[in-house]
Design a protein around this motif. Structure first.
Motif, PDB file in Angstrom:
ATOM      1  N   PHE A 293      36.112  36.482  60.166  1.00  0.00           N
ATOM      2  CA  PHE A 293      34.969  37.954  59.964  1.00  0.00           C
ATOM      3  C   PHE A 293      35.830  39.192  60.023  1.00  0.00           C
ATOM      4  CE2 PHE A 293      31.908  37.138  62.979  1.00  0.00           C
ATOM      5  CZ  PHE A 293      31.295  38.525  63.367  1.00  0.00           C
TER       6      PHE A 293
ATOM      7  N   ALA B 284      38.235  40.219  58.592  1.00  0.00           N
ATOM      8  CA  ALA B 284      37.848  40.172  57.227  1.00  0.00           C
ATOM      9  C   ALA B 284      37.582  42.223  57.437  1.00  0.00           C
ATOM     10  CB  ALA B 284      36.977  39.828  56.675  1.00  0.00           C
ATOM     11  N   LEU B 285      36.757  42.383  58.384  1.00  0.00           N
ATOM     12  CA  LEU B 285      35.732  43.865  58.586  1.00  0.00           C
ATOM     13  C   LEU B 285      36.973  44.993  58.802  1.00  0.00           C
ATOM     14  CD1 LEU B 285      32.575  43.528  60.391  1.00  0.00           C
ATOM     15  CD2 LEU B 285      32.978  43.871  58.712  1.00  0.00           C
TER      16      LEU B 285
ATOM     17  N   MET C 269      35.829  47.798  63.343  1.00  0.00           N
ATOM     18  CA  MET C 269      35.448  49.008  63.286  1.00  0.00           C
ATOM     19  C   MET C 269      36.360  50.663  64.237  1.00  0.00           C
ATOM     20  SD  MET C 269      33.894  48.627  60.867  1.00  0.00           S
ATOM     21  CE  MET C 269      33.560  50.030  60.392  1.00  0.00           C
TER      22      MET C 269
ATOM     23  N   PHE D  93      22.677  35.975  50.912  1.00  0.00           N
ATOM     24  CA  PHE D  93      23.931  36.389  51.395  1.00  0.00           C
ATOM     25  C   PHE D  93      24.936  36.390  52.672  1.00  0.00           C
ATOM     26  CE2 PHE D  93      22.551  39.259  48.481  1.00  0.00           C
ATOM     27  CZ  PHE D  93      22.886  39.069  46.915  1.00  0.00           C
ATOM     28  N   GLY D  94      24.321  35.657  53.950  1.00  0.00           N
ATOM     29  CA  GLY D  94      24.447  35.410  54.869  1.00  0.00           C
ATOM     30  C   GLY D  94      24.276  36.369  56.285  1.00  0.00           C
ATOM     31  N   THR D  95      24.428  36.469  57.000  1.00  0.00           N
ATOM     32  CA  THR D  95      23.825  37.248  58.094  1.00  0.00           C
ATOM     33  C   THR D  95      24.698  37.980  58.571  1.00  0.00           C
ATOM     34  OG1 THR D  95      23.897  35.579  59.908  1.00  0.00           O
ATOM     35  CG2 THR D  95      21.740  36.157  58.723  1.00  0.00           C
ATOM     36  N   LEU D  96      26.465  37.370  58.390  1.00  0.00           N
ATOM     37  CA  LEU D  96      27.668  38.372  58.945  1.00  0.00           C
ATOM     38  C   LEU D  96      27.911  39.546  58.600  1.00  0.00           C
ATOM     39  CD1 LEU D  96      30.322  35.783  60.010  1.00  0.00           C
ATOM     40  CD2 LEU D  96      28.516  36.858  61.289  1.00  0.00           C
ATOM     41  N   PRO D  97      28.027  40.562  59.085  1.00  0.00           N
ATOM     42  CA  PRO D  97      28.494  41.769  58.362  1.00  0.00           C
ATOM     43  C   PRO D  97      29.768  41.303  57.579  1.00  0.00           C
ATOM     44  CG  PRO D  97      29.554  42.200  60.561  1.00  0.00           C
ATOM     45  CD  PRO D  97      28.773  41.165  60.782  1.00  0.00           C
ATOM     46  N   LYS D  98      30.110  42.428  56.201  1.00  0.00           N
ATOM     47  CA  LYS D  98      30.408  42.332  55.347  1.00  0.00           C
ATOM     48  C   LYS D  98      31.297  43.441  54.952  1.00  0.00           C
ATOM     49  CE  LYS D  98      28.783  38.622  52.965  1.00  0.00           C
ATOM     50  NZ  LYS D  98      27.544  38.378  54.200  1.00  0.00           N
ATOM     51  N   ALA D  99      33.115  43.701  54.775  1.00  0.00           N
ATOM     52  CA  ALA D  99      33.555  45.184  54.675  1.00  0.00           C
ATOM     53  C   ALA D  99      33.621  44.675  52.921  1.00  0.00           C
ATOM     54  CB  ALA D  99      34.197  45.619  55.309  1.00  0.00           C
ATOM     55  N   LEU D 100      34.199  45.899  52.327  1.00  0.00           N
ATOM     56  CA  LEU D 100      35.130  46.308  50.998  1.00  0.00           C
ATOM     57  C   LEU D 100      36.107  47.288  51.613  1.00  0.00           C
ATOM     58  CD1 LEU D 100      32.100  47.099  48.926  1.00  0.00           C
ATOM     59  CD2 LEU D 100      33.160  45.028  48.924  1.00  0.00           C
TER      60      LEU D 100
ATOM     61  N   LYS E  54      39.351  49.805  62.995  1.00  0.00           N
ATOM     62  CA  LYS E  54      39.618  50.668  61.562  1.00  0.00           C
ATOM     63  C   LYS E  54      39.590  52.815  62.148  1.00  0.00           C
ATOM     64  CE  LYS E  54      37.011  50.263  57.521  1.00  0.00           C
ATOM     65  NZ  LYS E  54      36.602  49.039  57.516  1.00  0.00           N
TER      66      LYS E  54
ATOM     67  N   GLY F  44      18.292  35.605  62.413  1.00  0.00           N
ATOM     68  CA  GLY F  44      18.269  37.128  62.989  1.00  0.00           C
ATOM     69  C   GLY F  44      20.125  37.052  62.594  1.00  0.00           C
ATOM     70  N   PRO F  45      21.045  38.450  63.272  1.00  0.00           N
ATOM     71  CA  PRO F  45      22.195  38.711  63.278  1.00  0.00           C
ATOM     72  C   PRO F  45      23.141  37.740  63.433  1.00  0.00           C
ATOM     73  CG  PRO F  45      20.953  40.051  64.403  1.00  0.00           C
ATOM     74  CD  PRO F  45      20.346  38.831  64.506  1.00  0.00           C
TER      75      PRO F  45
ATOM     76  N   GLU G  76      24.471  32.929  61.271  1.00  0.00           N
ATOM     77  CA  GLU G  76      25.493  32.208  60.344  1.00  0.00           C
ATOM     78  C   GLU G  76      26.308  31.331  62.220  1.00  0.00           C
ATOM     79  OE1 GLU G  76      27.755  33.626  57.254  1.00  0.00           O
ATOM     80  OE2 GLU G  76      26.117  34.964  57.774  1.00  0.00           O
TER      81      GLU G  76
ATOM     82  N   PHE H  80      32.689  51.790  56.139  1.00  0.00           N
ATOM     83  CA  PHE H  80      31.707  50.928  57.306  1.00  0.00           C
ATOM     84  C   PHE H  80      32.006  49.225  57.382  1.00  0.00           C
ATOM     85  CE2 PHE H  80      29.733  54.809  57.009  1.00  0.00           C
ATOM     86  CZ  PHE H  80      30.494  55.782  58.047  1.00  0.00           C
ATOM     87  N   TYR H  81      30.459  48.866  57.108  1.00  0.00           N
ATOM     88  CA  TYR H  81      30.743  47.356  56.123  1.00  0.00           C
ATOM     89  C   TYR H  81      28.855  47.663  56.324  1.00  0.00           C
ATOM     90  CZ  TYR H  81      28.684  46.789  61.324  1.00  0.00           C
ATOM     91  OH  TYR H  81      27.230  46.941  62.782  1.00  0.00           O
TER      92      TYR H  81
ATOM     93  N   TYR I  89      23.539  42.322  56.780  1.00  0.00           N
ATOM     94  CA  TYR I  89      21.469  42.606  56.035  1.00  0.00           C
ATOM     95  C   TYR I  89      20.455  43.362  56.622  1.00  0.00           C
ATOM     96  CZ  TYR I  89      19.422  39.915  59.741  1.00  0.00           C
ATOM     97  OH  TYR I  89      18.959  39.809  61.322  1.00  0.00           O
TER      98      TYR I  89
ATOM     99  N   ILE J 126      27.902  52.205  63.929  1.00  0.00           N
ATOM    100  CA  ILE J 126      28.897  51.700  62.843  1.00  0.00           C
ATOM    101  C   ILE J 126      29.687  52.270  62.478  1.00  0.00           C
ATOM    102  CG2 ILE J 126      26.913  50.600  61.527  1.00  0.00           C
ATOM    103  CD1 ILE J 126      26.728  52.954  59.607  1.00  0.00           C
TER     104      ILE J 126
ATOM    105  N   THR K  16      29.989  51.783  51.962  1.00  0.00           N
ATOM    106  CA  THR K  16      30.822  49.908  52.627  1.00  0.00           C
ATOM    107  C   THR K  16      32.077  50.315  53.212  1.00  0.00           C
ATOM    108  OG1 THR K  16      28.724  49.231  51.190  1.00  0.00           O
ATOM    109  CG2 THR K  16      30.154  46.967  52.207  1.00  0.00           C
ATOM    110  N   PRO K  17      33.043  50.216  52.118  1.00  0.00           N
ATOM    111  CA  PRO K  17      34.730  50.072  52.819  1.00  0.00           C
ATOM    112  C   PRO K  17      34.573  51.508  53.422  1.00  0.00           C
ATOM    113  CG  PRO K  17      34.316  50.611  49.954  1.00  0.00           C
ATOM    114  CD  PRO K  17      33.158  50.973  50.834  1.00  0.00           C
TER     115      PRO K  17
END
Lengths: 321, 394
Positions: free
Chosen positions: B263, B266-267, B239, A142-149, B242, B39-40, B43, A239-240, A243, B207, A236-237
């Motif tokens: 991204f 998106a976050l 964060m 799914f990739g390493t970048l953080p994801k948010a819903l 938000k 690692g983080p 990408e 925070f994010y 992996y 977080i 997840t909504p």
């Protein structure tokens, strides 16, 4: 750790001149209600993760360190189904739970069951390995970048006096209550739940009464994976998810379970809330850099005074202490 | 059997004669690349790697530099200081390696810089220089990206243009974020802005910033702060925004150049609307002035990037383009033997190289290539980056 040290050093070397803020005693207590509220949200999350640990412990006295990864997978798979495959939000969330449960069951079949004759520390190491495997696999897939819903219901936060509460936090607290109710009914009202508990508290007795202990552990893994994924979907909504986000949250959940009393559902819930609230309130009196350390200090202090946790543990033999 | 042997030999000679390597008559210039491929940041560094490969391919297809092709040798450092140092040492011991590019992240570079200085090999660093090593006046390390100094200067301009009088800084507890905050305070106070640096900080792993922000909130209200500067990079940025909005704080949010990634929007979701920050040019390359030399370069590069990888290019890809471009430029200017030291000298004398990020100038005292002029103001609107302009501030 580096960041932590530099943060504290920075704070200490930062002389309170006229530019920095001098918090007076009155102002010190002003944010407490808001901090308490945010602590409750965190507490609910820790409790939810802690319950997953307890469910497996109740069936096998085992510690599953891959519990945090179930939380991560819950968020990650929902994101994948929702954003990549573009299923409706609700459907992706509902599909994620059985998927993660399946992963939990596979974890038992592929890692725990073949090692059924090994000692407990070896099983512990195996779950730690599984945890690394799951997080790395998630990074690759799914990739390493953080994801948010997005939040479930997109509405501004509710203001009650000086406190503002986001709706998503209420969802998390609600989910924790629901899961607790489900677990209570499972272990007190059904034969399956009783059989699961029996296989841990009295393995020989369980064997003699014809309970398949491996089947019970198998089911416990499925249930705890499902609960972990539920936690992931709900948080997840707020925070994010990335992996490697499962590790810390798994550790905190584990602390919550130990703190409240290892092996008790009510203990995990209480421990979670105590941990969340103490962590959050500590920020009012100390620089935030200490926030994560506070969790461990609280754990130590409580275990000095009550070695079996706040509510006592059915598994820890007091004579040993 | 003998006949077959002769035919094979003839065929072998024919093919070797046909290959470009033989045509160039010389060995390639070898460049070591030391990146966080796992690692983080995997990408992000993959984008950088792809961009560098795309550029090297272009140069080699056009016959290389004075007949010699470029060759990239990638090593993964896994976002670990130890492995980054090991890779760096490995590259320096290989006499074939002319220079080393990377690491990407701020916290790994102090080590590789020290090795570069000791072993006398050029080390091109992507992310802004670590402020702690700036005073060392290292001769062998060069920075590609916008430094903390120019970002702070540009942000002060943004604050002046917006006529904010009081700014609260909430910074991360790592060296780069701290130095961004310190420079912002220094430059801002020179221009008469009141800068309040929060004693509360955050870590890259935080977080949820609600506890810290709750503590800051009464100060924001009491001091009537005009803007809130989220002095950070990566996921903490969205964060903070938000959490601020969830606490009902409506103060405008300012960010750093590290906010210029898809991204990040998106976050943060809707909370990111209205966030303004000083940004690198590739983030809004289609909105640059017509006479800006960076515009055609970006458009051209984006086209080639899309053809090859199918996604839009971004500022990280731009760093990859600029790095290889700068190396090509320096190599072309070397008269005589190309050695590690002659390359360093040529690279240091880069004057006016036009890349995707702007115009690079290096000198014996300035190893940060870009200047304040190479940044633009950006506002997040409708989930997209939008360039904003203020008369007198460009």
């Amino acid at each position: 750790m580096e960041a932590f040290i530099s943060s504290t050093l920075f704070f200490l070397t930062n002389d309170p001149d006229e530019e920095t803020i001098q918090l007076k005693t009155m102002e010190l207590f002003a944010p407490l209600p808001q901090l308490f509220t945010s602590g409750i949200t965190f507490g609910a999350i820790y409790a939810l993760v802690g319950l997953g640990f307890v469910t497996i412990a109740k069936a096998s006295q085992m510690i599953n360190f891959a519990q945090g990864e179930f939380v991560m997978l819950g968020g990650m798979l929902t994101f994948f189904l929702f954003k990549e495959i573009q299923l409706p939000y609700l459907l992706s969330a509902f599909l994620t739970i059985p998927l993660v449960m399946l992963i939990g069951c596979l974890l038992h079949l592929l890692v725990i069951y073949p090692l059924r004759k090994a000692s407990l520390p070896i099983l512990l190491m195996a779950t730690l390995g599984a945890s690394l495997f799951l997080s790395s696999a998630s990074a690759l897939l799914f990739g390493t970048l953080p994801k948010a819903l997005p939040p479930f219901i997109n509405r501004p936060p509710i203001d009650i006096g000086p406190i503002s509460i986001s709706l998503q936090s209420l969802w998390v607290v609600g989910a924790t209550c629901l899961v607790l109710l489900f677990l209570y009914l499972l272990s007190h009202r059904t034969l399956l739940g009783k059989a699961m508990e029996a296989s841990s508290t009295d393995p020989l007795g369980a064997d003699l009464s014809g309970i398949s202990r491996h089947l019970m552990i198998f089911i416990a893994f499925g249930v705890s994976a499902g609960m972990g994924s539920l936690a992931g979907i709900f948080i997840t909504p707020i925070f994010y998810v990335s992996y490697h986000s499962g590790t810390l949250i798994g550790l905190k959940g584990f602390i919550a379970a130990i703190l409240g009393g290892w092996g008790k559902h009510s203990g995990a819930i209480l421990g979670g809330f105590v941990l969340g609230v103490v962590e959050s309130l500590s920020v009012a009196f100390m620089p935030s850099g200490y926030k994560d350390a506070i969790a461990f200090v609280v754990l130590l202090l409580i275990l000095y005074l009550k070695p079996k946790g706040i509510l006592g543990s059915p598994f820890i033999d007091s004579r040993r202490w | 059997m003998k006949k077959i042997g002769w035919i094979m030999l003839a065929a072998f000679m024919f093919t070797t004669w046909m290959t470009p390597g033989y045509a160039a008559k010389t060995s390639p210039y070898r460049i070591g690349v030391n990146l966080e491929l796992t690692g983080p940041w995997a990408e992000v560094t993959k984008t950088l790697k792809n961009a560098m490969m795309l550029e090297v391919e272009r140069i080699n297809k056009a016959g290389g530099i004075q007949g010699r092709p470029l060759e990239l040798i990638f090593e993964d450092n896994g976002f670990e200081v130890g492995r980054a140092a090991a890779n760096m040492t490995k590259f320096t011991r290989d006499k074939e390696i002319l220079l080393v590019v990377g690491p990407f992240e701020d916290n790994l570079q102090a080590t590789t810089r020290a090795i570069a200085e000791r072993e006398k090999i050029t080390n091109i660093i992507i992310c802004p220089s670590n402020p702690m090593v700036r005073d060392l006046k290292q001769q062998w390390a060069f920075n590609i990206a916008q430094s903390d100094i120019i970002v702070s200067q540009k942000l002060v301009d943004l604050v002046l243009a917006r006529k904010y009088k009081k700014v609260m800084v909430f910074h991360g507890a790592w060296p780069l974020a701290q130095s961004l905050a310190e420079y912002f305070k220094q430059f801002g106070e020179e221009k008469g802005i009141k800068v309040i640096v929060s004693p509360e900080t955050h870590k890259p792993t935080d977080i949820d910033m609600t506890p810290q922000l709750t503590k800051i909130k009464p100060v924001l209200e009491k001091e009537k702060v005009d803007a809130f500067y989220a002095c950070t990079g990566g996921p903490p940025g969205p964060m903070i925004t938000k959490n601020l909005r969830a606490l009902g704080i409506k103060t405008p949010v300012l960010g750093t150049h590290a906010f210029g990634f898809g991204f990040i929007i998106a976050l943060g979701g809707e909370a990111m609307e209205g966030v303004e920050f000083p940004s690198a040019k590739p983030v809004v390359f289609d909105q640059l002035d017509e006479n800006d030399p960076a515009k055609p370069i970006n458009i051209n590069f984006d086209k080639r990037w899309r053809e090859r990888y199918g996604t839009p290019s971004d500022q990280i890809a731009g760093y990859g383009y600029d790095t290889i471009g700068l190396i090509e430029d320096a190599l072309k200017r070397i008269k005589g033997k190309v050695t590690r030291s002659s390359f360093r000298e040529a690279f240091e004398n880069t004057k006016g190289f036009k890349g995707t990020h702007g115009i690079y100038q290096f000198s014996s005292t300035g190893h940060d290539g870009l200047s304040k002029k190479d940044m633009v103001f950006v506002r997040i609107e409708g989930g997209k980056f939008k360039r904003i302009q203020f008369p007198g501030f460009d």
